[in-house]
Write a protein that holds these residues in place. Structure first.
Motif, PDB file in Angstrom:
ATOM      1  N   PHE A  21     -86.991  48.979 -18.177  1.00  0.00           N
ATOM      2  CA  PHE A  21     -87.017  48.502 -16.791  1.00  0.00           C
ATOM      3  C   PHE A  21     -86.486  47.079 -16.755  1.00  0.00           C
ATOM      4  O   PHE A  21     -86.221  46.454 -17.787  1.00  0.00           O
ATOM      5  N   GLY A  22     -86.344  46.548 -15.531  1.00  0.00           N
ATOM      6  CA  GLY A  22     -85.757  45.230 -15.375  1.00  0.00           C
ATOM      7  C   GLY A  22     -86.771  44.168 -15.022  1.00  0.00           C
ATOM      8  O   GLY A  22     -87.987  44.364 -15.132  1.00  0.00           O
ATOM      9  N   CYS A  23     -86.266  43.035 -14.581  1.00  0.00           N
ATOM     10  CA  CYS A  23     -87.105  41.907 -14.203  1.00  0.00           C
ATOM     11  C   CYS A  23     -87.765  42.160 -12.842  1.00  0.00           C
ATOM     12  O   CYS A  23     -87.565  43.210 -12.235  1.00  0.00           O
ATOM     13  N   TYR A  24     -88.529  41.199 -12.399  1.00  0.00           N
ATOM     14  CA  TYR A  24     -89.245  41.333 -11.121  1.00  0.00           C
ATOM     15  C   TYR A  24     -88.272  41.473  -9.961  1.00  0.00           C
ATOM     16  O   TYR A  24     -87.217  40.851  -9.917  1.00  0.00           O
ATOM     17  N   THR A  25     -88.633  42.325  -9.013  1.00  0.00           N
ATOM     18  CA  THR A  25     -87.864  42.464  -7.779  1.00  0.00           C
ATOM     19  C   THR A  25     -88.795  42.887  -6.651  1.00  0.00           C
ATOM     20  O   THR A  25     -89.826  43.533  -6.901  1.00  0.00           O
ATOM     21  N   GLN A  84     -94.151  44.650 -10.994  1.00  0.00           N
ATOM     22  CA  GLN A  84     -93.184  45.205 -10.043  1.00  0.00           C
ATOM     23  C   GLN A  84     -91.789  44.851 -10.530  1.00  0.00           C
ATOM     24  O   GLN A  84     -91.440  43.672 -10.623  1.00  0.00           O
ATOM     25  N   VAL A  85     -90.979  45.854 -10.838  1.00  0.00           N
ATOM     26  CA  VAL A  85     -89.734  45.636 -11.576  1.00  0.00           C
ATOM     27  C   VAL A  85     -88.578  46.470 -11.021  1.00  0.00           C
ATOM     28  O   VAL A  85     -88.767  47.398 -10.243  1.00  0.00           O
ATOM     29  N   HIS A  86     -87.372  46.108 -11.482  1.00  0.00           N
ATOM     30  CA  HIS A  86     -86.192  46.927 -11.226  1.00  0.00           C
ATOM     31  C   HIS A  86     -86.278  48.200 -12.084  1.00  0.00           C
ATOM     32  O   HIS A  86     -86.440  48.104 -13.304  1.00  0.00           O
ATOM     33  N   PRO A  87     -86.128  49.382 -11.495  1.00  0.00           N
ATOM     34  CA  PRO A  87     -86.080  50.603 -12.307  1.00  0.00           C
ATOM     35  C   PRO A  87     -84.665  50.808 -12.842  1.00  0.00           C
ATOM     36  O   PRO A  87     -83.903  51.654 -12.350  1.00  0.00           O
ATOM     37  N   THR A  88     -84.294  50.027 -13.844  1.00  0.00           N
ATOM     38  CA  THR A  88     -82.902  50.034 -14.295  1.00  0.00           C
ATOM     39  C   THR A  88     -82.479  51.387 -14.858  1.00  0.00           C
ATOM     40  O   THR A  88     -81.298  51.735 -14.801  1.00  0.00           O
ATOM     41  N   PHE A  89     -83.424  52.162 -15.388  1.00  0.00           N
ATOM     42  CA  PHE A  89     -83.083  53.513 -15.854  1.00  0.00           C
ATOM     43  C   PHE A  89     -82.575  54.343 -14.677  1.00  0.00           C
ATOM     44  O   PHE A  89     -81.661  55.165 -14.824  1.00  0.00           O
ATOM     45  N   LEU A  90     -83.177  54.148 -13.503  1.00  0.00           N
ATOM     46  CA  LEU A  90     -82.765  54.869 -12.303  1.00  0.00           C
ATOM     47  C   LEU A  90     -81.396  54.401 -11.830  1.00  0.00           C
ATOM     48  O   LEU A  90     -80.542  55.210 -11.443  1.00  0.00           O
ATOM     49  N   TYR A  91     -81.169  53.086 -11.855  1.00  0.00           N
ATOM     50  CA  TYR A  91     -79.863  52.544 -11.473  1.00  0.00           C
ATOM     51  C   TYR A  91     -78.761  53.146 -12.338  1.00  0.00           C
ATOM     52  O   TYR A  91     -77.699  53.531 -11.840  1.00  0.00           O
ATOM     53  N   GLU A  92     -79.037  53.207 -13.653  1.00  0.00           N
ATOM     54  CA  GLU A  92     -78.013  53.747 -14.556  1.00  0.00           C
ATOM     55  C   GLU A  92     -77.782  55.231 -14.294  1.00  0.00           C
ATOM     56  O   GLU A  92     -76.642  55.706 -14.332  1.00  0.00           O
ATOM     57  N   GLY A  93     -78.854  55.957 -14.015  1.00  0.00           N
ATOM     58  CA  GLY A  93     -78.709  57.373 -13.703  1.00  0.00           C
ATOM     59  C   GLY A  93     -77.869  57.591 -12.456  1.00  0.00           C
ATOM     60  O   GLY A  93     -76.997  58.472 -12.426  1.00  0.00           O
ATOM     61  N   PHE A 136     -68.507  49.178 -16.722  1.00  0.00           N
ATOM     62  CA  PHE A 136     -68.742  48.282 -15.590  1.00  0.00           C
ATOM     63  C   PHE A 136     -70.196  48.372 -15.112  1.00  0.00           C
ATOM     64  O   PHE A 136     -70.877  47.345 -14.962  1.00  0.00           O
ATOM     65  N   CYS A 137     -70.668  49.609 -14.879  1.00  0.00           N
ATOM     66  CA  CYS A 137     -72.035  49.791 -14.366  1.00  0.00           C
ATOM     67  C   CYS A 137     -73.082  49.287 -15.347  1.00  0.00           C
ATOM     68  O   CYS A 137     -74.012  48.568 -14.965  1.00  0.00           O
ATOM     69  N   ARG A 138     -72.927  49.651 -16.605  1.00  0.00           N
ATOM     70  CA  ARG A 138     -73.941  49.279 -17.592  1.00  0.00           C
ATOM     71  C   ARG A 138     -73.959  47.772 -17.821  1.00  0.00           C
ATOM     72  O   ARG A 138     -75.024  47.190 -18.058  1.00  0.00           O
ATOM     73  N   PHE A 139     -72.793  47.125 -17.739  1.00  0.00           N
ATOM     74  CA  PHE A 139     -72.747  45.671 -17.893  1.00  0.00           C
ATOM     75  C   PHE A 139     -73.613  44.996 -16.834  1.00  0.00           C
ATOM     76  O   PHE A 139     -74.396  44.089 -17.136  1.00  0.00           O
ATOM     77  N   LEU A 140     -73.483  45.442 -15.587  1.00  0.00           N
ATOM     78  CA  LEU A 140     -74.261  44.857 -14.496  1.00  0.00           C
ATOM     79  C   LEU A 140     -75.750  45.153 -14.654  1.00  0.00           C
ATOM     80  O   LEU A 140     -76.598  44.265 -14.489  1.00  0.00           O
ATOM     81  N   ILE A 141     -76.067  46.404 -14.982  1.00  0.00           N
ATOM     82  CA  ILE A 141     -77.467  46.814 -15.097  1.00  0.00           C
ATOM     83  C   ILE A 141     -78.142  46.131 -16.281  1.00  0.00           C
ATOM     84  O   ILE A 141     -79.297  45.723 -16.196  1.00  0.00           O
ATOM     85  N   GLU A 142     -77.413  45.983 -17.371  1.00  0.00           N
ATOM     86  CA  GLU A 142     -77.972  45.358 -18.577  1.00  0.00           C
ATOM     87  C   GLU A 142     -78.437  43.933 -18.290  1.00  0.00           C
ATOM     88  O   GLU A 142     -79.411  43.455 -18.882  1.00  0.00           O
ATOM     89  N   GLY A 143     -77.748  43.260 -17.362  1.00  0.00           N
ATOM     90  CA  GLY A 143     -78.135  41.901 -17.013  1.00  0.00           C
ATOM     91  C   GLY A 143     -79.495  41.807 -16.355  1.00  0.00           C
ATOM     92  O   GLY A 143     -80.103  40.725 -16.323  1.00  0.00           O
TER      93      GLY A 143
END
Length: 297
Positions: free
Chosen positions: A156-160, A205-214, A247-254
């Motif tokens: 998951f990601g940072c707070y959002t 409370q976090v970014h669901p980055t796994f969902l973003y990547e999906g 492109f997508c993974r670069f943004l999400i990885e951040g």
């Protein structure tokens, strides 16, 4: 009280009693492994379907799948362990423990590409034709496989406080001795209190980055499915995958809190890889299209 719910408060969605495994007697089957296996199988079916549509031997793809599956998992694990060595050097026994997650997709893809090269060379088959079909299977596998992170409460990601914000009970991480990773990511500074059955519970409370990547992978797959009949050269679809995923993974990885860092540089290894595969896809496409135009003239 079991702290096993996962909430998406701004979407009004609550998943209750989200477990991590199926208990059969004294044996636990982790959802993570089951989902990865389903992703492999459905990815194979997708690649075979495209092979059948383009007049290729779909059994060839089954043979490749059998050769590739175990090395791909090993490659994904090696990638993850290498860039998490500060932890694993003191926990060597956990290197082979895949039940808790810890697979780096790009490591698996890299090993798969090597196996594909050797496979096609041995079978005297055009590698780029297979790669176009495999690009779709790869995306299907990644779309499904990312849900293993959902059950493991990882990646998951940072707070959002954005519309897709995901909440996980703090107690869950206490029970699994994972408060350290939350503290280092600053997530303990943004706890949310939620009234659950009359009791106030702390949630991160976090970014669901796994969902973003999906979602990103799904969009890339849809584009490839629409564009595939108009491709200009064999290998163009895998180039689209390289550019789109890079492109997508670069943004999400951040956004992620569990980035795999190169040494002590602070540079995310996966972002470097994403830049490399994006450039590879772009340069390959440019050169192939130029060659195609030259042949027509």
């Amino acid at each position: 009280m079991q702290y096993t719910d996962i909430r998406f408060p701004h979407l009004g969605i609550v998943f209750s009693h989200v477990g991590r495994y199926i208990q059969i007697g004294n044996f636990q089957i982790m959802y993570y492994g089951v989902i990865i296996a389903i992703g492999f199988i459905l990815g194979l079916f997708m690649a075979q379907n495209e092979a059948n549509r383009t007049g290729q031997d779909k059994e060839l793809f089954l043979d490749f799948f059998l050769y590739m599956m175990i090395p791909a998992i090993i490659g994904a694990r090696i990638y993850y362990v290498v860039f998490s060595w500060d932890y694993y050097k003191d926990h060597l026994g956990e290197i082979i423990n895949l039940r808790q997650g810890g697979l780096g997709v790009v490591g698996g893809v890299a090993i798969s590409a090597l196996i594909l090269y050797l496979f096609c060379k041995k079978r005297n088959y055009k590698m780029t034709k297979m790669m176009d079909c495999i690009s779709m299977g790869l995306l299907v596998g990644q779309i499904i496989g990312r849900w293993g992170n959902f059950f493991n409460r990882e990646a998951f990601g940072c707070y959002t406080d954005g519309p897709f914000a995901m909440q996980i009970p703090l107690k869950y991480f206490e029970q699994h001795n994972r408060l350290g990773e939350l503290a280092s990511a600053g997530l303990l500074d943004h706890l949310k209190q939620v009234n659950v059955d009359g009791q106030m519970i702390d949630y991160i409370q976090v970014h669901p980055t796994f969902l973003y990547e999906g979602i990103g992978n799904l969009l890339i797959l849809c584009f490839i499915l629409i564009y595939r009949k108009h491709k200009k050269f064999d290998g163009e679809l895998i180039c689209i995958y390289f550019m789109g995923y890079g492109f997508c993974r670069f943004l999400i990885e951040g956004l992620r809190t569990d980035q795999l860092i190169i040494g002590h540089t602070g540079i995310a290894a996966t972002q470097v890889v994403c830049v490399a595969i994006f450039i590879l896809g772009a340069v390959w496409t440019m050169l192939a299209r130029r060659g195609s135009l030259a042949q027509r003239k």
